[in-house]
Design an enzyme around this catalytic site. Structure first.
Site, PDB file in Angstrom:
ATOM      1  N   HIS A 102       0.903  -1.244   0.003  1.00  0.00           N
ATOM      2  CA  HIS A 102       0.073  -0.022   0.009  1.00  0.00           C
ATOM      3  C   HIS A 102       0.937   0.978  -0.025  1.00  0.00           C
ATOM      4  O   HIS A 102       0.577   2.209  -0.714  1.00  0.00           O
ATOM      5  CB  HIS A 102      -0.793  -0.120   1.227  1.00  0.00           C
ATOM      6  CG  HIS A 102      -1.749   1.110   1.453  1.00  0.00           C
ATOM      7  ND1 HIS A 102      -3.072   1.271   0.696  1.00  0.00           N
ATOM      8  CD2 HIS A 102      -1.401   2.370   2.025  1.00  0.00           C
ATOM      9  CE1 HIS A 102      -3.410   2.482   0.744  1.00  0.00           C
ATOM     10  NE2 HIS A 102      -2.721   3.304   1.679  1.00  0.00           N
ATOM     11  N   HIS A 147       3.417   6.123  -2.131  1.00  0.00           N
ATOM     12  CA  HIS A 147       3.996   7.349  -1.292  1.00  0.00           C
ATOM     13  C   HIS A 147       5.437   6.982  -1.848  1.00  0.00           C
ATOM     14  O   HIS A 147       6.204   7.530  -1.011  1.00  0.00           O
ATOM     15  CB  HIS A 147       3.617   7.168  -0.027  1.00  0.00           C
ATOM     16  CG  HIS A 147       2.096   7.477   0.280  1.00  0.00           C
ATOM     17  ND1 HIS A 147       1.600   8.739  -0.250  1.00  0.00           N
ATOM     18  CD2 HIS A 147       1.359   6.487   0.727  1.00  0.00           C
ATOM     19  CE1 HIS A 147       0.392   8.700   0.300  1.00  0.00           C
ATOM     20  NE2 HIS A 147       0.275   7.262   0.744  1.00  0.00           N
ATOM     21  N   LYS A 204      -5.132   9.138  -8.883  1.00  0.00           N
ATOM     22  CA  LYS A 204      -4.795   9.517  -7.594  1.00  0.00           C
ATOM     23  C   LYS A 204      -4.842  10.997  -7.382  1.00  0.00           C
ATOM     24  O   LYS A 204      -3.752  11.672  -7.913  1.00  0.00           O
ATOM     25  CB  LYS A 204      -3.332   8.949  -7.205  1.00  0.00           C
ATOM     26  CG  LYS A 204      -3.069   9.204  -5.575  1.00  0.00           C
ATOM     27  CD  LYS A 204      -3.801   8.208  -4.572  1.00  0.00           C
ATOM     28  CE  LYS A 204      -3.104   8.526  -3.019  1.00  0.00           C
ATOM     29  NZ  LYS A 204      -3.791   7.787  -2.267  1.00  0.00           N
TER      30      LYS A 204
END
Length: 527
Positions: free
Chosen positions: A410, A426, A465
């Site tokens: 994730h 990220h 996103k």
């Protein structure tokens, strides 16, 4: 007098409404609402806009097929069953609509749902005074003659046969000291207007302390639960207490006196400054370059405002062979990116994880981290920390289906929440890799802060996103060390860290989320 009463009622209503829109109570999985300052839906963790009580209300465990914790959500056409006040008329309520007490909660009664009753002490024994309740169930209700009728039956141990003395003569003429003019057994209690004076820290500001407040409360070595962080570290804002115990209290100046002692076993400013200095695998800017291009002030707008790629150069031969990057970049292709599709670890995948852990635990960054966590009593040894890192980051758990996600996938690799929506993602190196192959289209930046912190909007294989964040140049071990430590010490909140680099200072805001009590739900630099 009527004007005053009406004005007072309006203030109460406004305050009640204000509290409600800042809370997820009964609103789990509520559809996104631009009129609300915080959200309770299933993607608020990704956007960093969840209400403070999102996790304490267990919204991360809520289901669209149940009304549990969802009795005040609006109609959602995408769901098969509803939990709003009109679903009985349309015959589309979820099966447990009545069982969880939605009709009762929607009636506006402020006490909890059945089996509790607004005029009963069932489930309320020893509760604090509640101004909105029909009757009370606290230890003083007999003296004030406002106990619920079943108080003695429901709460026999909390209600003594002989209540404390309650004088009925005027204060100016009485010589008897009433229990209601004293702080005996009341130090730290919240505001209770049934008493003639108060016994909490705010009474000094309002000038309504009891005469014995200083002697009984300030001289006491026992701290009231209302003034302490014991068993409250990391909890969201709770105005039932006199002080707070989350990282935001530092900014708002309302931390409890024991916050640092109980909740901050690590001085993150000093600790992360050490990590920053020790991060020898951080990539100097001479080995990569970027073009931020357009600022996406409205990140709800998905228009592509960046005609070019984010990365204009990237020295792969240097970066991929620097320190731990080599083993790090081998991991993301082990994952199935779509949530709802279970992961399938092979022996080779597990071996790559172990090789990566070998790499990062051999660095000075992780050596400092291990020592800090041992000194702080959070782990007992390097082996214990390594086992915990493996579990919290690499264990597969259920995000939408059985074993379809993990903390590492994730945070560092990203996932497809749906065919049109990206979850997580990220990491700056993985961003470059996908942009290079043409699978990722950078739309512009949504925020930036030194050193190299960048909010980004992008499209990955057709899925959007709207807002993510990456930190340019940092090594995998630096992110692992910071994220792991913040997750262990300050779960489900933002840790604000000041990093000092010679004459420069940088602010890092690290957001953490916990999944299923023991895994990383998400971690990222909030920009």
């Amino acid at each position: 007098m009527k004007i005053f009463v009406i004005f007072t009622c309006l203030l109460v209503v406004v305050q009640s409404q204000s509290d409600e829109i800042l809370s997820c109570k009964h609103r789990c999985l509520h559809v996104y609402d631009t009129n609300l300052p915080c959200q309770c839906n299933d993607v608020c963790a990704d956007y960093g806009n969840c209400c403070d009580d999102f996790f304490t209300e267990r919204c991360n465990e809520a289901s669209f097929s149940s009304c549990e914790n969802r009795c005040k959500v609006n109609y959602d056409y995408k769901q098969d069953c509803q939990c709003n006040d009109q679903c009985p008329d349309y015959g589309n309520c979820c099966a447990d609509f009545e069982d969880v007490g939605c009709p009762y909660i929607q009636s506006g009664v402020t006490t909890p749902a059945p089996p509790m009753s607004p005029d009963s002490c069932a489930g309320r024994c020893g509760d604090k005074y509640n101004i909105s309740a029909v009757c009370q169930c606290d230890r003083y209700c007999i003296g004030f003659n406002d106990c619920c009728q079943d108080a003695k039956e429901m709460c026999p141990r909390l209600y003594p046969t002989n209540p404390p003395l309650m004088t009925t003569t005027a204060k100016a003429t009485t010589t008897t000291k009433s229990a209601y003019d004293s702080c005996l057994n009341r130090c730290g209690d919240g505001l209770d207007n049934r008493f003639n004076c108060q016994c909490n820290t705010a009474c000094k500001n309002y000038g309504d302390c009891c005469p014995d407040y200083d002697n009984l409360c300030l001289g006491s070595t026992t701290t009231s639960p209302l003034d302490s962080c014991r068993d409250r570290c990391g909890d969201g804002l709770d105005n039932n207490y006199n002080c707070q115990c989350n990282s935001a209290c530092v900014n708002f100046g309302d931390c409890c006196a024991d916050y640092e002692e109980l909740c901050q076993p690590i001085n993150f400013d000093e600790f992360v400054t050490q990590l920053w200095a020790a991060d020898v695998n951080r990539i100097p800017q001479q080995y990569y370059s970027t073009d931020y291009q357009a600022y996406k002030e409205d990140y709800g707008n998905y228009d592509d405002l960046a005609p070019n790629k984010l990365f204009t150069s990237f020295n792969e031969s240097y970066i991929y062979n620097q320190g731990t990057f080599n083993t790090f970049i081998e991991l993301c292709d082990n994952y199935e990116p779509f949530e709802t599709i279970p992961e399938n670890d092979t022996a080779a995948d597990q071996q790559e994880v172990e090789e990566f852990l070998d790499d990062i635990f051999s660095t000075q960054v992780m050596t400092i981290t291990t020592q800090q966590l041992i000194t702080s009593g959070i782990v007992g040894s390097e082996l214990e920390l390594r086992n915990q890192v493996r579990e919290m980051w690499f264990t597969h758990y259920n995000r939408k289906a059985d074993f379809d996600s993990s903390g590492f996938e994730h945070v560092f690799c990203g996932e497809f929440k749906t065919s049109t929506s990206v979850n997580g993602f990220h990491n700056w190196v993985i961003f470059y890799q996908r942009e290079k192959t043409g699978n990722l289209n950078y739309h512009g930046w949504t925020g930036q802060a030194e050193p190299g912190q960048l909010g980004v909007q992008f499209e990955w294989d057709g899925a959007m996103k709207s807002r993510s964040s990456i930190m340019l140049g940092v090594s995998p071990e630096f992110e692992f060390a910071v994220f792991t430590s913040c997750w262990l010490v300050n779960p489900n909140t933002i840790t604000t860290i000041t990093v000092t680099d010679e004459s420069e200072t940088y602010i890092l805001d690290v957001q953490t989320y916990v999944q299923d009590g023991k895994y990383v739900g998400s971690c990222y630099f909030a920009v």
